[in-house]
Every structure is written in structure tokens, then in C-alpha cells.
Design a protein around this motif. Sequence first.
Motif, PDB file in Angstrom:
ATOM      1  N   GLN A 158       0.838  -1.206   0.000  1.00  0.00           N
ATOM      2  CA  GLN A 158       0.000   0.000   0.000  1.00  0.00           C
ATOM      3  C   GLN A 158       0.869   1.251   0.000  1.00  0.00           C
ATOM      4  O   GLN A 158       0.633   2.192  -0.766  1.00  0.00           O
ATOM      5  CB  GLN A 158      -0.925  -0.003   1.227  1.00  0.00           C
ATOM      6  CG  GLN A 158      -1.828   1.203   1.320  1.00  0.00           C
ATOM      7  CD  GLN A 158      -2.883   1.237   0.229  1.00  0.00           C
ATOM      8  OE1 GLN A 158      -3.410   0.203  -0.159  1.00  0.00           O
ATOM      9  NE2 GLN A 158      -3.177   2.409  -0.272  1.00  0.00           N
ATOM     10  N   ASN A 159       1.910   1.252   0.831  1.00  0.00           N
ATOM     11  CA  ASN A 159       2.830   2.399   0.894  1.00  0.00           C
ATOM     12  C   ASN A 159       3.527   2.617  -0.446  1.00  0.00           C
ATOM     13  O   ASN A 159       3.654   3.756  -0.913  1.00  0.00           O
ATOM     14  CB  ASN A 159       3.883   2.185   1.982  1.00  0.00           C
ATOM     15  CG  ASN A 159       3.310   2.203   3.376  1.00  0.00           C
ATOM     16  OD1 ASN A 159       2.149   2.552   3.591  1.00  0.00           O
ATOM     17  ND2 ASN A 159       4.107   1.795   4.342  1.00  0.00           N
ATOM     18  N   GLU A 181       1.043   4.055  -3.052  1.00  0.00           N
ATOM     19  CA  GLU A 181       0.792   5.482  -2.813  1.00  0.00           C
ATOM     20  C   GLU A 181       1.968   6.326  -3.294  1.00  0.00           C
ATOM     21  O   GLU A 181       1.780   7.355  -3.938  1.00  0.00           O
ATOM     22  CB  GLU A 181       0.515   5.725  -1.333  1.00  0.00           C
ATOM     23  CG  GLU A 181      -0.813   5.164  -0.878  1.00  0.00           C
ATOM     24  CD  GLU A 181      -1.019   5.254   0.624  1.00  0.00           C
ATOM     25  OE1 GLU A 181      -0.201   5.901   1.321  1.00  0.00           O
ATOM     26  OE2 GLU A 181      -2.007   4.665   1.099  1.00  0.00           O
ATOM     27  N   TYR A 182       3.176   5.882  -2.982  1.00  0.00           N
ATOM     28  CA  TYR A 182       4.370   6.615  -3.395  1.00  0.00           C
ATOM     29  C   TYR A 182       4.471   6.680  -4.922  1.00  0.00           C
ATOM     30  O   TYR A 182       4.719   7.745  -5.492  1.00  0.00           O
ATOM     31  CB  TYR A 182       5.627   5.973  -2.812  1.00  0.00           C
ATOM     32  CG  TYR A 182       6.887   6.625  -3.303  1.00  0.00           C
ATOM     33  CD1 TYR A 182       7.338   7.813  -2.728  1.00  0.00           C
ATOM     34  CD2 TYR A 182       7.620   6.077  -4.349  1.00  0.00           C
ATOM     35  CE1 TYR A 182       8.488   8.430  -3.187  1.00  0.00           C
ATOM     36  CE2 TYR A 182       8.769   6.689  -4.814  1.00  0.00           C
ATOM     37  CZ  TYR A 182       9.201   7.869  -4.233  1.00  0.00           C
ATOM     38  OH  TYR A 182      10.333   8.482  -4.699  1.00  0.00           O
ATOM     39  N   LEU A 209       2.146   6.373  -7.157  1.00  0.00           N
ATOM     40  CA  LEU A 209       1.098   7.237  -7.706  1.00  0.00           C
ATOM     41  C   LEU A 209       1.451   8.716  -7.531  1.00  0.00           C
ATOM     42  O   LEU A 209       1.291   9.508  -8.454  1.00  0.00           O
ATOM     43  CB  LEU A 209      -0.248   6.936  -7.053  1.00  0.00           C
ATOM     44  CG  LEU A 209      -0.890   5.608  -7.466  1.00  0.00           C
ATOM     45  CD1 LEU A 209      -2.094   5.314  -6.584  1.00  0.00           C
ATOM     46  CD2 LEU A 209      -1.286   5.642  -8.933  1.00  0.00           C
ATOM     47  N   LYS A 210       1.955   9.078  -6.354  1.00  0.00           N
ATOM     48  CA  LYS A 210       2.334  10.473  -6.097  1.00  0.00           C
ATOM     49  C   LYS A 210       3.474  10.920  -7.007  1.00  0.00           C
ATOM     50  O   LYS A 210       3.572  12.090  -7.369  1.00  0.00           O
ATOM     51  CB  LYS A 210       2.741  10.656  -4.634  1.00  0.00           C
ATOM     52  CG  LYS A 210       1.576  10.639  -3.690  1.00  0.00           C
ATOM     53  CD  LYS A 210       2.035  10.801  -2.249  1.00  0.00           C
ATOM     54  CE  LYS A 210       0.868  10.673  -1.296  1.00  0.00           C
ATOM     55  NZ  LYS A 210       1.305  10.725   0.111  1.00  0.00           N
TER      56      LYS A 210
END
Length: 53
Positions: free
Chosen positions: A23-24, A27-28, A30-31
Motif C-alpha cells: 500500500q505504501n 501510494e508513493y 502514484l504520487k
Amino acid sequence: MKIAATSDNHFDVNKIDENQMAQNQAEYLLKQHVGVYLINLIEACSTWKSYRN
């Protein structure tokens, strides 16, 4: 297009929760607007096979 790559992250050896880390990482990535994420499965599979034996 940004491309990111990884090899065996040793989640098992480092006793890291794989689901939380996935998940981390998602998110990274995608950012950072990463369009392609390459995973070195040959290395990871070779390591996994050595643990099985």
C-alpha cells in the motif's frame, strides 16, 4: 513517462508487513506519477526457491 524498478525487497527477512508495504509503495508510485513499475521476479523467485529447500 517515469519508470520505477525494484528487486527482492526482503520483506520476509526484515519482518515487514507485505500488505502495508505494498500500500505504501502504491501510494508513493502514484504520487510520483510512475507509469511503469518493474519487479525483478527472477531474483525474487530464486530467493524464494532457496528458502523452500
